[in-house]
Scaffold this motif. Sequence first.
Motif, PDB file in Angstrom:
ATOM      1  N   ILE A 168       0.852  -1.197   0.000  1.00 57.53           N
ATOM      2  CA  ILE A 168       0.000   0.000   0.000  1.00 57.53           C
ATOM      3  C   ILE A 168       0.882   1.239   0.000  1.00 57.53           C
ATOM      4  O   ILE A 168       1.618   1.494   0.960  1.00 57.53           O
ATOM      5  N   THR A 214       1.320   4.778   0.839  1.00 58.51           N
ATOM      6  CA  THR A 214       0.616   5.442   1.937  1.00 58.51           C
ATOM      7  C   THR A 214       0.938   6.932   1.918  1.00 58.51           C
ATOM      8  O   THR A 214       2.062   7.343   2.202  1.00 58.51           O
ATOM      9  N   ILE A 240      -6.927   3.440   6.546  1.00 58.57           N
ATOM     10  CA  ILE A 240      -6.142   2.305   7.045  1.00 58.57           C
ATOM     11  C   ILE A 240      -6.716   1.790   8.353  1.00 58.57           C
ATOM     12  O   ILE A 240      -6.969   0.588   8.511  1.00 58.57           O
ATOM     13  N   TYR A 247       2.980  -1.262   4.338  1.00 56.56           N
ATOM     14  CA  TYR A 247       2.641   0.136   4.118  1.00 56.56           C
ATOM     15  C   TYR A 247       3.923   0.899   3.794  1.00 56.56           C
ATOM     16  O   TYR A 247       4.836   0.978   4.616  1.00 56.56           O
ATOM     17  N   ILE A 277       5.460   4.375   3.182  1.00 54.71           N
ATOM     18  CA  ILE A 277       4.926   5.598   3.773  1.00 54.71           C
ATOM     19  C   ILE A 277       5.685   6.821   3.283  1.00 54.71           C
ATOM     20  O   ILE A 277       6.913   6.915   3.394  1.00 54.71           O
ATOM     21  N   LEU A 291      -0.446   3.654  12.168  1.00 53.70           N
ATOM     22  CA  LEU A 291       0.549   2.784  11.546  1.00 53.70           C
ATOM     23  C   LEU A 291       1.302   1.961  12.595  1.00 53.70           C
ATOM     24  O   LEU A 291       1.650   0.799  12.339  1.00 53.70           O
ATOM     25  N   ASN A 335      -3.617   3.858  -0.109  1.00 53.63           N
ATOM     26  CA  ASN A 335      -4.542   4.041   1.007  1.00 53.63           C
ATOM     27  C   ASN A 335      -5.651   5.025   0.657  1.00 53.63           C
ATOM     28  O   ASN A 335      -6.786   4.904   1.131  1.00 53.63           O
TER      29      ASN A 335
END
Length: 336
Positions: free
Chosen positions: A16, A18, A41, A58, A60, A74, A285
């Motif tokens: 994902i 993010t 999320i 994830y 990020i 997270l 996300n």
Amino acid sequence: MADGDRSPRAQLVVSIDTECDKGAGWRVRQPLGFRSVTSGIGDVLEPLFRDLGAPATYLISPEVMRHAASREVLLRARAGGAELGCHLHGEFIEPGRDDATRDTLTMQSSYPRDVEAAKLRNLTALFEETFGERPSSFRAGRFGIGVHSLPILSGLGYRVDSSVAPLSSWRDRGGRVSFWGCPRRPYFPSEDDPLAPGGLPILEVPLTIGDTPLARIPRGLARRLAASGGSAARALAALGRLSRRLRPTWLRPTWHSVEEMSRLLAIECERTTGGAPTLVLMIHNVEAVAGCSPYNRTSEDVAAFLARLRGILEHAAGLPVDFVPLSAVRAPGQLS
């Protein structure tokens, strides 16, 4: 898998990207918003992944790391088995940080090497400060890696990158990227060429893209055509967009039906000759909350997207497939 069946099990990564809330045309919402992290999320994606036993990775972006409520979501995801890694949209990290930007178009390959290296160092330090550990996994914003990216990442201690999107290329004012002719299985890349096998210790794990006759073009020929920069390169880039029959399928429920993605899984598993395949599904996300992406603008859009996401993961769970975080991907026994 039946008793006595020794067929190797595939690995499937749920990844994902993010980021902060976006809108039409991937424009950044200002002031920065994070509903797609805190709700997308925390309330939507993580419960779905835990229900299916599919730990997510994830990746990020820096603006999310700085947002306290997103950080808490997270951290809870990590405590529940998710992996946290890095995702670079260079507009949001020094040097040249601009939190008021409306666009995140710039590919990291467009920066001079020293600027790209500084941004990746600062992103890595921010992750370590935020989450208390060194990141192992990475994906470039807009898949925009260049010739310097993987050596820099390797030097910073990253073990896995997943920025390569086979059978695709595009060019716009944010930069240019072409992945024609790259391996479609995990490989250790060359120091001088991110799309060629070599000796760097960072493992490149390409996205799962296929189910197209274009995949049968020999890698060397595809690379030469893409590198030509002329009409052949433009034609190659356009084929998959203009012809429905030639259009590649991504393991990406944003764009494809459960039936299309299930067919892709079957094809990718069948073509393996040197061990089980590694499959990489990707989403953002921002797609899990209505109005936070160019794709899912209504609650009905979100519901349909989530049904496709759940559908393909449930289908995969019925196959000889293990869900793994990105940094757990095994090195390949053989390229294909």
